[in-house]
Design an enzyme around this catalytic site. Structure first.
Site, PDB file in Angstrom:
ATOM      1  N   PRO A   2      64.886 105.185  46.054  1.00 35.18           N
ATOM      2  CA  PRO A   2      65.759 104.830  44.928  1.00 35.18           C
ATOM      3  C   PRO A   2      64.953 104.570  43.651  1.00 35.18           C
ATOM      4  CG  PRO A   2      66.171 103.434  46.844  1.00 35.18           C
ATOM      5  CD  PRO A   2      64.905 104.172  47.095  1.00 35.18           C
ATOM      6  N   GLU A   3      65.223 105.346  42.628  1.00 37.10           N
ATOM      7  CA  GLU A   3      64.664 105.101  41.304  1.00 37.10           C
ATOM      8  C   GLU A   3      65.843 104.792  40.379  1.00 37.10           C
ATOM      9  OE1 GLU A   3      61.892 108.209  40.151  1.00 37.10           O
ATOM     10  OE2 GLU A   3      61.304 108.555  42.221  1.00 37.10           O
TER      11      GLU A   3
END
Length: 278
Positions: A2-3
């Site tokens: 997750p960015e």
DNA sequence: CCCGGAACCTGAAGGC
DNA sequence: TGCCTTCAGGTTCCGG
């Protein structure tokens, strides 16, 4: 992994469901994930608190509570959040659960994390965490001039600098590779060697890459899932990220993979030129 | 301040 | 088939 776009998607999905609800309970199966304060303190202070807003800062997900405190989560590499109604548990969704938050009327929020590197903390002021981060790349205040000025005193590889959360918040391995591809900049170029023109291209590329990924609800290249369990679709639209051995979608040159600061880095050697000259 | 490397974690993947 | 090693990468910490 997750960015920014993935955390933004999680925030957007969670907000209409949880806003106005209360944390009715919290169960911790991996207490070491609690940082800043102790797990005992969090378990004591969180129940009963009302969620006023769900926000994002960099890769952090923030539950702003009516008390003024904030519950701050970080999913690191393999963390994910899953909403479900108690009683309809499938054996699949019970895998790797590190925490369960009760949200009233049978609704539960599960924190799942295969590698247990995710974190959470209950802070009196969210700036305790958000204040250490660099600018938000999608804010209007993040201009090409700001980017150029911040790059000017950094000589590390541009790829490493883009992934530095104190430099700019929310960009990780995948989107750094994508942004550098669209800016036609080699990942090993010293950050302070970029020309004004290249810096403008990079600024534009960062925004386009992040916005497009948000439109696609993120990239499910690893454990990332939306709170409803759905995958994102941005991974199918990548030009270089995680495409080692395949050909560049622009020039058909094989996409190369090299280590940059021990991070797998994908780039097109033709579209992104050389590591030294500008 | 800036930079690079180790540590934290554990499932997946590859070698023999 | 199975054991062993290596890889994955966001963040924090440490030493130069």
């Amino acid at each position: 992994m997750p960015e920014l776009p993935e955390v933004e998607t999680i925030k957007n999905d969670l907000r209409p469901v949880v806003r106005g609800r209360r944390f009715t309970s919290v169960s911790l199966f991996w207490p070491r994930m609690v940082i800043q304060n102790s797990a005992e303190e969090l378990c004591q202070r969180l129940p009963g608190q009302m969620i006023e807003e769900v926000a994002r800062r960099g890769k952090y997900l923030i539950f702003r509570l009516a008390s003024g405190e904030s519950l701050v989560l970080h999913l690191r590499m393999t963390g994910s959040l899953l909403l479900r109604n108690r009683g309809v548990a499938s054996s699949e969704s019970n895998l790797y659960v590190t925490a369960i938050f009760g949200l009233g009327s049978g609704l539960e929020l599960l924190f799942r994390d295969r590698r247990k590197l995710g974190t959470m903390s209950l802070v009196t002021d969210e700036r305790e965490i958000a204040g250490k981060l660099g600018p938000e790349p999608l804010d209007a205040s993040f201009t090409p001039e700001i980017l150029r000025e911040r790059l000017s005193n950094r000589k590390a590889p541009i790829k490493a600098v883009l992934c530095d959360q104190k430099f700019v918040a929310g960009i990780g391995n995948m989107y750094a590779d994508e942004a550098l591809f669209f800016a036609n900049v080699h990942p090993l170029r010293p950050a302070n060697s970029l020309s004004e023109e290249e810096t403008k291209r990079l600024h534009k590329a960062i925004r386009q890459v992040l916005n497009k990924a948000i439109d696609s609800a993120g990239a499910s290249i690893s454990d990332y899932r939306r709170p409803g369990g759905e995958r994102g679709s941005q991974q199918y639209a990548f030009y270089v990220a995680h495409r080692g051995g395949q050909t560049c979608k622009v020039c058909a040159t094989p996409v190369e993979r090299i280590p940059v600061r021990n991070r797998g880095t994908y780039f097109c050697p033709r579209c992104q030129g050389a590591a030294t000259c500008s």
